[in-house]
Write a protein that holds these residues in place. Structure first.
Motif, PDB file in Angstrom:
ATOM      1  N   ASP A  95     -30.361  80.752  12.063  1.00 29.36           N
ATOM      2  CA  ASP A  95     -30.096  79.614  12.934  1.00 29.36           C
ATOM      3  C   ASP A  95     -28.607  79.503  13.253  1.00 29.36           C
ATOM      4  O   ASP A  95     -27.771  79.582  12.355  1.00 29.36           O
ATOM      5  CB  ASP A  95     -30.591  78.329  12.249  1.00 29.36           C
ATOM      6  CG  ASP A  95     -30.828  77.218  13.222  1.00 29.36           C
ATOM      7  OD1 ASP A  95     -31.726  77.360  14.073  1.00 29.36           O
ATOM      8  OD2 ASP A  95     -30.104  76.203  13.141  1.00 29.36           O
ATOM      9  N   VAL A  96     -28.280  79.313  14.531  1.00 31.57           N
ATOM     10  CA  VAL A  96     -26.900  79.066  14.973  1.00 31.57           C
ATOM     11  C   VAL A  96     -26.912  77.685  15.624  1.00 31.57           C
ATOM     12  O   VAL A  96     -27.318  77.536  16.777  1.00 31.57           O
ATOM     13  CB  VAL A  96     -26.417  80.138  15.971  1.00 31.57           C
ATOM     14  CG1 VAL A  96     -24.986  79.852  16.407  1.00 31.57           C
ATOM     15  CG2 VAL A  96     -26.547  81.531  15.373  1.00 31.57           C
ATOM     16  N   PRO A  97     -26.476  76.667  14.874  1.00 28.67           N
ATOM     17  CA  PRO A  97     -26.555  75.307  15.411  1.00 28.67           C
ATOM     18  C   PRO A  97     -25.592  75.077  16.568  1.00 28.67           C
ATOM     19  O   PRO A  97     -24.641  75.838  16.767  1.00 28.67           O
ATOM     20  CB  PRO A  97     -26.184  74.422  14.216  1.00 28.67           C
ATOM     21  CG  PRO A  97     -25.683  75.313  13.162  1.00 28.67           C
ATOM     22  CD  PRO A  97     -25.964  76.726  13.530  1.00 28.67           C
ATOM     23  N   ALA A  98     -25.857  74.021  17.316  1.00 30.15           N
ATOM     24  CA  ALA A  98     -24.958  73.624  18.402  1.00 30.15           C
ATOM     25  C   ALA A  98     -23.582  73.365  17.821  1.00 30.15           C
ATOM     26  O   ALA A  98     -23.441  72.972  16.662  1.00 30.15           O
ATOM     27  CB  ALA A  98     -25.501  72.366  19.086  1.00 30.15           C
ATOM     28  N   GLY A  99     -22.576  73.579  18.650  1.00 29.20           N
ATOM     29  CA  GLY A  99     -21.213  73.334  18.213  1.00 29.20           C
ATOM     30  C   GLY A  99     -20.224  74.059  19.092  1.00 29.20           C
ATOM     31  O   GLY A  99     -20.600  74.729  20.057  1.00 29.20           O
ATOM     32  N   PRO A 100     -18.955  73.965  18.741  1.00 30.51           N
ATOM     33  CA  PRO A 100     -17.924  74.658  19.520  1.00 30.51           C
ATOM     34  C   PRO A 100     -18.110  76.174  19.454  1.00 30.51           C
ATOM     35  O   PRO A 100     -18.578  76.722  18.445  1.00 30.51           O
ATOM     36  CB  PRO A 100     -16.612  74.246  18.842  1.00 30.51           C
ATOM     37  CG  PRO A 100     -16.943  73.029  18.044  1.00 30.51           C
ATOM     38  CD  PRO A 100     -18.394  73.142  17.674  1.00 30.51           C
ATOM     39  N   LEU A 101     -17.733  76.846  20.510  1.00 30.81           N
ATOM     40  CA  LEU A 101     -17.912  78.290  20.618  1.00 30.81           C
ATOM     41  C   LEU A 101     -17.300  79.036  19.440  1.00 30.81           C
ATOM     42  O   LEU A 101     -17.964  79.881  18.824  1.00 30.81           O
ATOM     43  CB  LEU A 101     -17.309  78.796  21.937  1.00 30.81           C
ATOM     44  CG  LEU A 101     -17.360  80.294  22.172  1.00 30.81           C
ATOM     45  CD1 LEU A 101     -18.793  80.818  22.170  1.00 30.81           C
ATOM     46  CD2 LEU A 101     -16.647  80.642  23.475  1.00 30.81           C
ATOM     47  N   ALA A 102     -16.067  78.746  19.106  1.00 30.82           N
ATOM     48  CA  ALA A 102     -15.403  79.467  18.018  1.00 30.82           C
ATOM     49  C   ALA A 102     -16.137  79.288  16.696  1.00 30.82           C
ATOM     50  O   ALA A 102     -16.230  80.226  15.894  1.00 30.82           O
ATOM     51  CB  ALA A 102     -13.952  79.008  17.889  1.00 30.82           C
ATOM     52  N   THR A 103     -16.681  78.120  16.449  1.00 32.73           N
ATOM     53  CA  THR A 103     -17.428  77.850  15.221  1.00 32.73           C
ATOM     54  C   THR A 103     -18.708  78.671  15.184  1.00 32.73           C
ATOM     55  O   THR A 103     -19.077  79.235  14.144  1.00 32.73           O
ATOM     56  CB  THR A 103     -17.756  76.340  15.125  1.00 32.73           C
ATOM     57  OG1 THR A 103     -16.527  75.612  15.168  1.00 32.73           O
ATOM     58  CG2 THR A 103     -18.516  76.017  13.854  1.00 32.73           C
ATOM     59  N   ARG A 104     -19.383  78.763  16.321  1.00 34.65           N
ATOM     60  CA  ARG A 104     -20.632  79.524  16.394  1.00 34.65           C
ATOM     61  C   ARG A 104     -20.371  81.022  16.188  1.00 34.65           C
ATOM     62  O   ARG A 104     -21.099  81.690  15.466  1.00 34.65           O
ATOM     63  CB  ARG A 104     -21.314  79.290  17.738  1.00 34.65           C
ATOM     64  CG  ARG A 104     -21.773  77.835  17.897  1.00 34.65           C
ATOM     65  CD  ARG A 104     -22.253  77.562  19.287  1.00 34.65           C
ATOM     66  NE  ARG A 104     -23.678  77.228  19.213  1.00 34.65           N
ATOM     67  CZ  ARG A 104     -24.462  77.084  20.246  1.00 34.65           C
ATOM     68  NH1 ARG A 104     -24.017  77.289  21.470  1.00 34.65           N
ATOM     69  NH2 ARG A 104     -25.723  76.763  20.090  1.00 34.65           N
ATOM     70  N   VAL A 105     -19.324  81.532  16.813  1.00 29.53           N
ATOM     71  CA  VAL A 105     -18.985  82.951  16.664  1.00 29.53           C
ATOM     72  C   VAL A 105     -18.609  83.249  15.218  1.00 29.53           C
ATOM     73  O   VAL A 105     -19.053  84.246  14.640  1.00 29.53           O
ATOM     74  CB  VAL A 105     -17.856  83.355  17.640  1.00 29.53           C
ATOM     75  CG1 VAL A 105     -17.331  84.751  17.335  1.00 29.53           C
ATOM     76  CG2 VAL A 105     -18.348  83.267  19.084  1.00 29.53           C
TER      77      VAL A 105
END
Length: 183
Positions: free
Chosen positions: A156-166
């Motif tokens: 799972d990759v939760p919603a959030g800022p791009l840098a946090t997801r990467v």
């Protein structure tokens, strides 16, 4: 060549994540359905996803892009969607999946880990993306179920800022690779 798939609802941010990973030096395999749609719309076909050979066209482009990525010999490749996503799209549209698509999914062995990029709480419409936010939530669930039924491992990759997801994806890849070395 280990590969990781990014999937999720339209507009969830998969392509932005893929661009970030590419800029960071990772080879990527572009998503095919949007490009098939854009080409056929440019050729005058308003809704190419309603054509009987739509899934075949998407699969053909996916295969060519994957073969091109395999020539890099890279250690890790990230895929923006996969044939399993095309199966989810067939299910969403009520289309019978072509047998070539089902065969391709059976042959997929290298990319077993899938990052399910969760929606960001909205969807921006484009010429190829004509889906409401509510429909995108249904489509997200279809993707999740289709991958689970096909036996893939979902992260799972939760919603959030791009840098946090990467960063979360990179950390998960590091953990997965470390676990594989230990076994």
């Amino acid at each position: 060549m280990p590969g990781y798939i990014l999937t999720g609802a339209p507009g969830a941010g998969k392509t932005a994540i893929l661009r970030h990973l590419e800029v960071d030096g990772h080879p990527v395999v572009e998503e095919a359905a949007t490009d098939v749609i854009a080409l056929h719309q440019a050729l005058g076909l308003a809704e190419p996803w309603r054509e009987p050979d739509f899934a075949d066209r998407v699969l053909d482009l996916q295969r060519r892009r994957r073969r091109r990525a395999e020539t890099h010999g890279a250690e890790i490749v990230f895929h923006d969607r996969s044939p399993v996503c095309t199966l989810a799209l067939c299910r969403h549209l009520g289309l019978t999946p072509p047998s070539a698509l089902l065969d391709e999914i059976e042959r997929m062995t290298a990319e077993r880990t899938v990052f399910l990029v969760r929606n960001q709480g909205f969807v921006e419409a484009t010429a190829a993306r004509r889906i409401s936010f509510e429909e995108s939530l249904v489509f997200e669930r279809i993707h999740e179920l289709t991958y689970r039924e096909a036996g893939f491992d979902l992260v799972d990759v939760p919603a959030g800022p791009l840098a946090t997801r990467v960063a979360a994806i990179k950390q998960a890849v590091d953990r997965l690779r470390a676990a594989k070395v230990r076994t």
